[in-house]
Motif scaffolding. Sequence first.
Motif, PDB file in Angstrom:
ATOM      1  N   SER A  52       0.822  -1.202   0.000  1.00 47.41           N
ATOM      2  CA  SER A  52       0.000   0.000   0.000  1.00 47.41           C
ATOM      3  C   SER A  52       0.864   1.262   0.000  1.00 47.41           C
ATOM      4  N   LEU A  53       1.917   1.252   0.814  1.00 51.62           N
ATOM      5  CA  LEU A  53       2.785   2.433   0.898  1.00 51.62           C
ATOM      6  C   LEU A  53       3.548   2.656  -0.406  1.00 51.62           C
ATOM      7  N   PHE A  54       4.025   1.569  -1.014  1.00 46.59           N
ATOM      8  CA  PHE A  54       4.726   1.723  -2.298  1.00 46.59           C
ATOM      9  C   PHE A  54       3.778   2.313  -3.339  1.00 46.59           C
ATOM     10  N   MET A  55       2.515   1.865  -3.302  1.00 45.54           N
ATOM     11  CA  MET A  55       1.532   2.389  -4.262  1.00 45.54           C
ATOM     12  C   MET A  55       1.264   3.873  -4.011  1.00 45.54           C
ATOM     13  N   LYS A  56       1.026   4.230  -2.739  1.00 44.50           N
ATOM     14  CA  LYS A  56       0.695   5.614  -2.413  1.00 44.50           C
ATOM     15  C   LYS A  56       1.853   6.566  -2.718  1.00 44.50           C
ATOM     16  N   GLN A  57       3.075   6.089  -2.493  1.00 43.30           N
ATOM     17  CA  GLN A  57       4.242   6.949  -2.704  1.00 43.30           C
ATOM     18  C   GLN A  57       4.717   6.957  -4.150  1.00 43.30           C
ATOM     19  N   GLY A  58       4.074   6.139  -4.977  1.00 45.76           N
ATOM     20  CA  GLY A  58       4.422   6.145  -6.403  1.00 45.76           C
ATOM     21  C   GLY A  58       5.831   5.677  -6.672  1.00 45.76           C
ATOM     22  N   GLU A  66       7.336  -3.790 -22.923  1.00 47.36           N
ATOM     23  CA  GLU A  66       5.926  -4.082 -23.144  1.00 47.36           C
ATOM     24  C   GLU A  66       5.309  -3.132 -24.166  1.00 47.36           C
ATOM     25  N   GLY A  67       6.155  -2.419 -24.882  1.00 46.07           N
ATOM     26  CA  GLY A  67       5.684  -1.673 -26.043  1.00 46.07           C
ATOM     27  C   GLY A  67       5.461  -0.200 -25.835  1.00 46.07           C
ATOM     28  N   GLU A  68       4.892   0.175 -24.701  1.00 43.60           N
ATOM     29  CA  GLU A  68       4.515   1.579 -24.571  1.00 43.60           C
ATOM     30  C   GLU A  68       5.143   2.262 -23.369  1.00 43.60           C
ATOM     31  N   GLY A  69       6.121   1.645 -22.746  1.00 41.32           N
ATOM     32  CA  GLY A  69       6.710   2.254 -21.581  1.00 41.32           C
ATOM     33  C   GLY A  69       5.742   2.250 -20.409  1.00 41.32           C
ATOM     34  N   VAL A  70       5.412   1.042 -19.933  1.00 41.71           N
ATOM     35  CA  VAL A  70       4.411   0.907 -18.880  1.00 41.71           C
ATOM     36  C   VAL A  70       5.042   1.166 -17.510  1.00 41.71           C
ATOM     37  N   GLU A  71       4.417   2.037 -16.728  1.00 37.36           N
ATOM     38  CA  GLU A  71       4.917   2.358 -15.405  1.00 37.36           C
ATOM     39  C   GLU A  71       4.355   1.355 -14.400  1.00 37.36           C
ATOM     40  N   LYS A  72       5.237   0.773 -13.574  1.00 35.47           N
ATOM     41  CA  LYS A  72       4.804  -0.243 -12.615  1.00 35.47           C
ATOM     42  C   LYS A  72       5.311   0.101 -11.221  1.00 35.47           C
ATOM     43  N   ILE A  73       4.594  -0.400 -10.205  1.00 35.47           N
ATOM     44  CA  ILE A  73       5.078  -0.298  -8.842  1.00 35.47           C
ATOM     45  C   ILE A  73       6.255  -1.249  -8.681  1.00 35.47           C
ATOM     46  N   PHE A  74       7.324  -0.752  -8.080  1.00 37.52           N
ATOM     47  CA  PHE A  74       8.522  -1.572  -7.948  1.00 37.52           C
ATOM     48  C   PHE A  74       8.277  -2.673  -6.911  1.00 37.52           C
ATOM     49  N   PRO A  75       8.375  -3.965  -7.297  1.00 36.74           N
ATOM     50  CA  PRO A  75       8.088  -5.039  -6.336  1.00 36.74           C
ATOM     51  C   PRO A  75       9.101  -5.036  -5.194  1.00 36.74           C
ATOM     52  N   PHE A  76       8.587  -5.117  -3.971  1.00 42.06           N
ATOM     53  CA  PHE A  76       9.431  -5.098  -2.778  1.00 42.06           C
ATOM     54  C   PHE A  76       9.135  -6.348  -1.960  1.00 42.06           C
ATOM     55  N   ASP A  77      10.180  -7.064  -1.574  1.00 43.60           N
ATOM     56  CA  ASP A  77       9.996  -8.197  -0.673  1.00 43.60           C
ATOM     57  C   ASP A  77      10.493  -7.791   0.705  1.00 43.60           C
ATOM     58  N   MET A  78       9.675  -8.043   1.725  1.00 46.37           N
ATOM     59  CA  MET A  78       9.979  -7.455   3.036  1.00 46.37           C
ATOM     60  C   MET A  78      11.022  -8.211   3.849  1.00 46.37           C
ATOM     61  N   ILE A  79      11.336  -9.468   3.479  1.00 49.17           N
ATOM     62  CA  ILE A  79      12.352 -10.205   4.237  1.00 49.17           C
ATOM     63  C   ILE A  79      13.731  -9.669   3.839  1.00 49.17           C
ATOM     64  N   PRO A  80      14.481  -9.103   4.768  1.00 46.99           N
ATOM     65  CA  PRO A  80      15.766  -8.484   4.373  1.00 46.99           C
ATOM     66  C   PRO A  80      16.808  -9.516   3.981  1.00 46.99           C
ATOM     67  N   ARG A  81      17.733  -9.085   3.157  1.00 42.82           N
ATOM     68  CA  ARG A  81      18.919  -9.900   2.901  1.00 42.82           C
ATOM     69  C   ARG A  81      19.986  -9.365   3.875  1.00 42.82           C
ATOM     70  N   ILE A  82      20.581 -10.252   4.662  1.00 42.77           N
ATOM     71  CA  ILE A  82      21.478  -9.828   5.739  1.00 42.77           C
ATOM     72  C   ILE A  82      22.905 -10.280   5.437  1.00 42.77           C
ATOM     73  N   ILE A  83      23.837  -9.329   5.592  1.00 41.20           N
ATOM     74  CA  ILE A  83      25.251  -9.603   5.326  1.00 41.20           C
ATOM     75  C   ILE A  83      26.049  -9.224   6.565  1.00 41.20           C
ATOM     76  N   PRO A  84      26.896 -10.132   7.071  1.00 39.89           N
ATOM     77  CA  PRO A  84      27.708  -9.785   8.247  1.00 39.89           C
ATOM     78  C   PRO A  84      28.797  -8.782   7.883  1.00 39.89           C
ATOM     79  N   SER A  85      29.209  -8.000   8.871  1.00 36.74           N
ATOM     80  CA  SER A  85      30.128  -6.879   8.611  1.00 36.74           C
ATOM     81  C   SER A  85      31.488  -7.350   8.080  1.00 36.74           C
ATOM     82  N   ASP A  86      31.944  -8.544   8.479  1.00 35.36           N
ATOM     83  CA  ASP A  86      33.257  -8.981   7.960  1.00 35.36           C
ATOM     84  C   ASP A  86      33.179  -9.279   6.464  1.00 35.36           C
TER      85      ASP A  86
END
Length: 480
Positions: A52-58, A66-86
């Motif tokens: 909902s927030l991604f949609m509202k914030q555009g 897809e031929g005409e330059g279709v604007e889409k909401i950028f898909p976001f997955d909420m599970i983070p990818r985690i990398i250790p500092s080392d």
Amino acid sequence: MENTLLTNYMSTDSVYDEMLGTEVRKHYQTFVQSFLKLHDNDVKKREDMAKSLFMKQGITFTVYSEGEGVEKIFPFDMIPRIIPSDEWSHIEKGVKQRLTALNVFLKDIYSQQFIIKDGIMPASLIYSCTNFLREMVNVEVPFDIYSHISGIDLIRDHDGSYYVLEDNLRTPSGVSYMLENRSMSSRIFPKILPENKVRQVNNYPNILMNNLLAIGSKLSSKPKVVLLTPGMYNSAYFEHVTLANLMGIELVEGRDLLVQNHSVFMKTTKGLKRIDVIYRRIDDEFIDPLVFRQESILGVPGLYHAYRKGNVAIVNAMGNGVGDDKAVYAYVPDMIRYYMNEEPILKNVPTYRMENDDERKYTIENMHNMVVKKTNESGGYGMIIGNAATDREIAEYVVQIEKNPRQFISQPIISLSSTPCYIDGKLQPRRVDLRPFALYGPEGIEIVPGGLTRVALKEGSLIVNSSQGGGSKDTWIVEV
């Protein structure tokens, strides 16, 4: 209802999973402990809120295929990818080393060309590169910095080793999604994020702005900076708007600028205003119709000569495309050894140049095990993945390779690492890459700890590009 998502998660055989080895990896454990406290229904609510927030914030991107330059909401997955500092420290050192060498290479190739004279790289490779700009030969570039903003694409193989997949030295995009993803994580995981002591990325616009001002300091005590966009039909227009807003600078199009007496001015209601630094998001060929493509209405007539005379700084410099040509990529380890007398910290994916007869023959005989790419394409376009292609598609592609071998390289198919994604109400493994963003200013190279993790949301797909059905997720760098 208790959270069964993680207990039901199954990684893919023979694929390095970012979260799950023989057990949950140490740097994921704090997140997992917190996540397990959320009920399944609670997880679904948070996903709905993110959408909902991604949609509202555009928060969008544009797909041209897809031929005409279709604007889409950028898909976001909420599970983070985690990398250790080392691990991050290793990545950071490797990216800095690589960018230092590539920057020296760009300086060298547009001036003395020692790397050709000393037999490290063939002249034919450089002069056949469509992004080598003869107009940039002997042009003095402020502070000798060519790639002020770079995105280096990294992947991991089945054993967890990092490889550089591509260098993006022209107008790399995606940093606005990195910032938006972090903002979204703060909203949906307000307690979990601080519990994991995740390193911050939100100072990116400040670092970039400080670099732009420093680069313009030779021209003015108060440099005037603008962001030059091709306009609202460009796929990354959302990013252009976001960055201009965050840095507090004007977002302009070519028609907003003009060149007089080899200096650049912005048209305003109060008259002309001198411009010292242009952060351009327009490709080289469109930037000045008097020098490059005459039909371009995106650029600014006379801009090239204003730049050449040193009256305006352009970020990134023109002509950088020779440094991220996929055939030139094969020589980056040699560049590091030649210019820096060091061994590369980050590995290249083994790369075969199709204009080499033996390498072309080997590739054609092993097409089902190779990825073949066009040297100047990006966004996942112009490539074929052998094990996912039909015999007919491969045959048609081989004809193209034979017709113009310089335009193609091949690489063995790398089994990209996977990470859990929340899809259809359950956690499923999906392949990822990582694009850290490096900012090169007069004081050196800084890399914001994180970057954009792109996800191939289609099951089994190795293509993470948003234009090809990919999405993204937040990248957390954590102390363990």
